[in-house]
Design a protein around this motif. Sequence first.
Motif, PDB file in Angstrom:
ATOM      1  N   ALA A  36       3.106  -2.835  -3.358  1.00 14.92           N
ATOM      2  CA  ALA A  36       2.529  -2.686  -2.020  1.00 14.92           C
ATOM      3  C   ALA A  36       3.624  -2.766  -0.960  1.00 14.92           C
ATOM      4  O   ALA A  36       3.656  -1.954  -0.018  1.00 14.92           O
ATOM      5  CB  ALA A  36       1.468  -3.748  -1.774  1.00 14.92           C
ATOM      6  N   GLU A  40       4.879   0.236   1.593  1.00 15.96           N
ATOM      7  CA  GLU A  40       4.951   0.030   3.039  1.00 15.96           C
ATOM      8  C   GLU A  40       6.345   0.368   3.569  1.00 15.96           C
ATOM      9  O   GLU A  40       6.496   1.060   4.579  1.00 15.96           O
ATOM     10  CB  GLU A  40       4.601  -1.417   3.359  1.00 15.96           C
ATOM     11  CG  GLU A  40       4.610  -1.754   4.826  1.00 15.96           C
ATOM     12  CD  GLU A  40       4.247  -3.208   5.075  1.00 15.96           C
ATOM     13  OE1 GLU A  40       4.782  -3.767   6.039  1.00 15.96           O
ATOM     14  OE2 GLU A  40       3.429  -3.773   4.331  1.00 15.96           O
ATOM     15  N   CYS A  55       2.378   3.662  -4.569  1.00 20.18           N
ATOM     16  CA  CYS A  55       0.903   3.551  -4.536  1.00 20.18           C
ATOM     17  C   CYS A  55       0.315   3.787  -5.920  1.00 20.18           C
ATOM     18  O   CYS A  55      -0.608   3.073  -6.334  1.00 20.18           O
ATOM     19  CB  CYS A  55       0.327   4.558  -3.537  1.00 20.18           C
ATOM     20  SG  CYS A  55       0.618   4.119  -1.819  1.00 20.18           S
ATOM     21  N   TYR A  67      -5.617  -0.842  -0.213  1.00 24.84           N
ATOM     22  CA  TYR A  67      -4.381  -0.522   0.495  1.00 24.84           C
ATOM     23  C   TYR A  67      -3.696   0.685  -0.144  1.00 24.84           C
ATOM     24  O   TYR A  67      -3.296   1.619   0.547  1.00 24.84           O
ATOM     25  CB  TYR A  67      -3.414  -1.718   0.517  1.00 24.84           C
ATOM     26  CG  TYR A  67      -2.065  -1.317   1.044  1.00 24.84           C
ATOM     27  CD1 TYR A  67      -1.854  -1.206   2.408  1.00 24.84           C
ATOM     28  CD2 TYR A  67      -1.031  -0.984   0.179  1.00 24.84           C
ATOM     29  CE1 TYR A  67      -0.629  -0.781   2.895  1.00 24.84           C
ATOM     30  CE2 TYR A  67       0.186  -0.563   0.662  1.00 24.84           C
ATOM     31  CZ  TYR A  67       0.389  -0.462   2.021  1.00 24.84           C
ATOM     32  OH  TYR A  67       1.597  -0.029   2.499  1.00 24.84           O
ATOM     33  N   THR A  71      -3.372   4.199   1.735  1.00 27.67           N
ATOM     34  CA  THR A  71      -2.015   4.663   2.064  1.00 27.67           C
ATOM     35  C   THR A  71      -1.738   6.005   1.417  1.00 27.67           C
ATOM     36  O   THR A  71      -1.227   6.924   2.068  1.00 27.67           O
ATOM     37  CB  THR A  71      -0.973   3.613   1.624  1.00 27.67           C
ATOM     38  OG1 THR A  71      -1.258   2.381   2.307  1.00 27.67           O
ATOM     39  CG2 THR A  71       0.435   4.069   1.943  1.00 27.67           C
ATOM     40  N   ASP A 100     -13.507  -1.156   5.047  1.00 24.65           N
ATOM     41  CA  ASP A 100     -12.149  -0.809   5.492  1.00 24.65           C
ATOM     42  C   ASP A 100     -12.218   0.356   6.479  1.00 24.65           C
ATOM     43  O   ASP A 100     -12.239   1.515   6.077  1.00 24.65           O
ATOM     44  CB  ASP A 100     -11.308  -0.435   4.269  1.00 24.65           C
ATOM     45  CG  ASP A 100      -9.850  -0.232   4.598  1.00 24.65           C
ATOM     46  OD1 ASP A 100      -9.506   0.011   5.765  1.00 24.65           O
ATOM     47  OD2 ASP A 100      -9.030  -0.301   3.656  1.00 24.65           O
TER      48      ASP A 100
END
Length: 127
Positions: A36, A40, A55, A67, A71, A100
């Motif tokens: 993760a 990012e 990912c 996430y 992403t 979300d």
Amino acid sequence: FQLFARLLAAEGRPLEAAALLVEQARRHPDKPVWWALAAEAAVAANRREVALEACAKLREKDPDNRYAARTEARLWVDAGEPARALPVLARLPDDALARDPLAAYTYARALAETRAADPEADPNSLD
């Protein structure tokens, strides 16, 4: 490592931060948090392929990770390939989009942009 990577990114060195976090994630592939963080940092460094790989690795360890799905989907939409975002988001649990807002926004954007690119496309089809 996380703090050091964040410092590198804050100093305008996101490529170094991304490389450091990807290396750490590869050393500890059993710890999804590193993937993760690598994703990012890769997004911040504008390294789309590296972010997509991170990912995918994260979703291998945690298939329901919002996430990672959000992403990855955003990367596909931003790259002008919204149809590739739809199956990624469709694999999330049923309540994920309700929980979300950013994932819901990305899903709506992917649907709208897919429809705009191909007005004859079935909006309910994920193929």
